[in-house]
Design a protein around this motif. Structure first.
Motif, PDB file in Angstrom:
ATOM      1  N   ARG A  64       2.448  15.071  -7.656  1.00  0.00           N
ATOM      2  CA  ARG A  64       1.787  16.642  -8.153  1.00  0.00           C
ATOM      3  C   ARG A  64       0.071  16.411  -8.065  1.00  0.00           C
ATOM      4  O   ARG A  64      -0.222  17.368  -8.548  1.00  0.00           O
ATOM      5  N   GLY A  65      -0.253  16.028  -6.906  1.00  0.00           N
ATOM      6  CA  GLY A  65      -1.755  15.949  -6.667  1.00  0.00           C
ATOM      7  C   GLY A  65      -2.542  15.162  -7.600  1.00  0.00           C
ATOM      8  O   GLY A  65      -3.761  15.224  -7.411  1.00  0.00           O
ATOM      9  N   ARG A  66      -2.330  14.359  -8.612  1.00  0.00           N
ATOM     10  CA  ARG A  66      -3.029  13.496  -9.519  1.00  0.00           C
ATOM     11  C   ARG A  66      -3.288  12.401  -8.834  1.00  0.00           C
ATOM     12  O   ARG A  66      -2.587  11.589  -7.957  1.00  0.00           O
ATOM     13  N   LEU A  67      -4.408  11.782  -9.063  1.00  0.00           N
ATOM     14  CA  LEU A  67      -5.246  10.609  -8.490  1.00  0.00           C
ATOM     15  C   LEU A  67      -4.514   9.606  -9.185  1.00  0.00           C
ATOM     16  O   LEU A  67      -4.089   9.419 -10.493  1.00  0.00           O
TER      17      LEU A  67
ATOM     18  N   VAL B 286     -18.228   3.548 -19.676  1.00  0.00           N
ATOM     19  CA  VAL B 286     -18.098   2.023 -18.954  1.00  0.00           C
ATOM     20  C   VAL B 286     -17.177   2.521 -17.673  1.00  0.00           C
ATOM     21  O   VAL B 286     -16.200   3.270 -17.681  1.00  0.00           O
ATOM     22  N   ALA B 287     -17.736   2.003 -16.613  1.00  0.00           N
ATOM     23  CA  ALA B 287     -17.033   2.407 -15.436  1.00  0.00           C
ATOM     24  C   ALA B 287     -17.093   1.101 -14.386  1.00  0.00           C
ATOM     25  O   ALA B 287     -17.820   0.228 -14.354  1.00  0.00           O
ATOM     26  N   ASP B 288     -16.313   1.196 -13.402  1.00  0.00           N
ATOM     27  CA  ASP B 288     -16.040   0.125 -12.321  1.00  0.00           C
ATOM     28  C   ASP B 288     -16.003   1.068 -10.782  1.00  0.00           C
ATOM     29  O   ASP B 288     -15.280   2.028 -10.698  1.00  0.00           O
ATOM     30  N   THR B 289     -16.797   0.488  -9.961  1.00  0.00           N
ATOM     31  CA  THR B 289     -16.498   1.114  -8.266  1.00  0.00           C
ATOM     32  C   THR B 289     -15.598   0.168  -7.899  1.00  0.00           C
ATOM     33  O   THR B 289     -15.488  -0.861  -7.925  1.00  0.00           O
ATOM     34  N   LYS B 290     -14.633   1.101  -7.106  1.00  0.00           N
ATOM     35  CA  LYS B 290     -13.570   0.422  -6.260  1.00  0.00           C
ATOM     36  C   LYS B 290     -13.718   0.720  -4.637  1.00  0.00           C
ATOM     37  O   LYS B 290     -13.451   1.932  -4.465  1.00  0.00           O
ATOM     38  N   TRP B 291     -13.995  -0.324  -3.743  1.00  0.00           N
ATOM     39  CA  TRP B 291     -14.195   0.069  -2.477  1.00  0.00           C
ATOM     40  C   TRP B 291     -12.825   0.042  -1.746  1.00  0.00           C
ATOM     41  O   TRP B 291     -12.473  -1.085  -1.339  1.00  0.00           O
ATOM     42  N   SER B 292     -11.751   0.846  -2.301  1.00  0.00           N
ATOM     43  CA  SER B 292     -10.458   1.025  -1.740  1.00  0.00           C
ATOM     44  C   SER B 292      -9.886   2.326  -1.772  1.00  0.00           C
ATOM     45  O   SER B 292     -10.548   3.423  -2.295  1.00  0.00           O
ATOM     46  N   ARG B 293      -8.792   2.658  -1.000  1.00  0.00           N
ATOM     47  CA  ARG B 293      -8.414   4.026  -0.913  1.00  0.00           C
ATOM     48  C   ARG B 293      -7.411   4.203  -2.126  1.00  0.00           C
ATOM     49  O   ARG B 293      -6.599   3.674  -2.457  1.00  0.00           O
ATOM     50  N   VAL B 294      -7.698   5.408  -2.774  1.00  0.00           N
ATOM     51  CA  VAL B 294      -7.137   5.946  -3.968  1.00  0.00           C
ATOM     52  C   VAL B 294      -6.166   7.103  -3.525  1.00  0.00           C
ATOM     53  O   VAL B 294      -6.428   8.099  -2.691  1.00  0.00           O
TER      54      VAL B 294
END
Length: 423
Positions: A341-344, A328-336
């Motif tokens: 440590r370089g993790r999202l 299951v997924a959601d799209t997010k038009w925003s800056r992540v």
């Protein structure tokens, strides 16, 4: 007439004052009036107007347009932002926007209005090459020779003493039908904006091809009344462009209003639709099914009454293999952003939302999809282990779609992910 374009980015604050880079007081008032019809488009401040997540074109009057472009990352080049919008439109609406099928450097350098008009003219040219839809229509005319049926009553009362006029009723194959009338109305509306050698040449060719079709001033309302017809399925891209052109440029229904004619797209929905279309095409080739805006599941039921459901869930995407839910997924038009440590590092609210989905949908993977930007060049694949749900330990993955590339490729997809098929 000189047409000027004021280019801005979503969420940008525009000053109200003098100068070509500022809005006039009248223009700001028009935008405020339009925001009442499209809530959230902009907000008025002290001698300023702040835009929101809507992108596209707004007519400010007197031949001046506001061009709002999407913003991805910190440093945005207008040409690249324009290419991002055109690319997302192409995927979201399954439109052959350009003859070559891709968003090239030359198109990115042109203003949106020029690109939209050119795309519409190219869509018309494709229809004309295939052949316009023609239907039989009944006509009544006074002819020199009999054709079809003789109208005895009119002949006797009007032409009783004339042998050179015969009142006839006959069927004739004609291109004069509502679909072509809408296309002709948009063609006429686009005429002042068909700038450049290619657009001007195409407009003249299309005007000649549609010459037999009468002009109508109610093109936009007629567009809204069109009914589905399998014979005109191939008209869909041209009719979509025609509707957009008429919304923005049609002079008939806009006169006498203070609202600014517009052609705007909510970036949240546009990004979601583009990603869904891109993934759905790949899912079909892998024997999988991708569902958009899935409904039917709820987070809770009423205590003591399990048949009464509350807090309905509506994930953007649900990936299935037959009856099995893979993810299951959601799209997010925003800056992540990324942590030290370089993790999202998605916002807490986004993680909470996907945790709710994972608790109800019987899957082992929940996915957040963001637009990729250059600030993520040093980021690495990131996954979070969610709390147990019905004996499962779902994984929350964060991936990014590269909106600067034609195929919207996915970044940070691990080999064990259900989305590995879509890289």
């Amino acid at each position: 007439m000189e047409f000027r374009t004021l280019t801005a980015l979503e969420h940008e604050m525009l000053p109200v004052g003098s100068g070509e880079s500022a809005l006039s007081a009248v223009e700001a008032e028009r935008l405020a009036s339009m925001a009442q019809q499209r809530p959230g488009f902009c907000t008025l401040g002290h001698r300023s107007v702040r835009l929101s997540q809507f992108v596209g074109l707004v007519s400010l009057g007197s031949g001046r347009f506001l061009e709002v472009l999407p913003k991805v990352g910190e440093h945005v080049d207008p040409a690249l932002a324009r290419g991002t919008l055109l690319r997302l439109l192409r995927w979201a609406y399954d439109l052959p926007i350009f003859a070559g099928g891709s968003v090239g450097h030359g198109l990115q350098q042109r203003e949106l209005l020029d690109v939209f008009v050119l795309a519409y003219l190219q869509a018309l040219a494709r229809l004309v090459r295939v052949g316009l839809v023609r239907r039989y229509g009944t006509n009544e005319e006074d002819l020199r020779v009999i054709r079809g049926r003789l109208l005895l009553q009119r002949q006797a009362t009007t032409h009783a003493m004339r042998v050179d006029r015969i009142a006839c009723r006959f069927d004739e194959l004609t291109a004069d039908n509502p679909w072509n009338q809408v296309l002709k109305a948009a063609l006429i509306a686009a005429r002042p904006w068909a700038r450049g050698v290619e657009s001007g040449r195409l407009w003249l060719e299309m005007a000649a091809a549609f010459d037999e079709i009468p002009s109508r001033r109610d093109g936009l309302s007629l567009h809204g009344r069109l009914t589905k017809d399998r014979q005109v399925d191939h008209y869909a891209p041209a009719l979509r462009w025609a509707g957009w052109i008429l919304r923005l440029l049609s002079p008939d229904i806009r006169q006498g209003t203070n609202s600014a004619p517009e052609l705007l797209f909510d970036m949240n929905r546009l990004f979601e639709a583009a990603v869904a279309t891109r993934l759905r095409q790949r899912a079909g080739s892998k024997g999988l099914q991708l569902h958009s805006q899935h409904t039917g599941r709820h987070l809770a039921d009423l205590m003591g009454d399990p048949d009464r459901k509350f807090f309905r869930l509506r994930p953007d995407l649900v990936l299935n293999a037959g009856t099995e839910v893979l993810a299951v997924a959601d799209t997010k038009w925003s800056r992540v952003d990324i942590d030290r440590r370089g993790r999202l590092a998605p916002p807490d609210a986004h993680a909470y939302q996907l945790n709710a989905y994972a608790a109800v949908y019987p899957c082992n993977e929940a996915v957040l999809i963001y637009p990729w930007h250059t600030g993520l060049a040093d980021a690495r694949e990131t996954a979070y282990q969610l709390s147990a749900a019905e004996g499962r330990r779902p994984v929350l993955r964060v991936i990014c779609a590269d909106v600067a590339a034609e195929g919207l490729p996915l970044h940070f997809v691990a080999d064990g992910s259900s989305f590995v098929h879509f890289r």
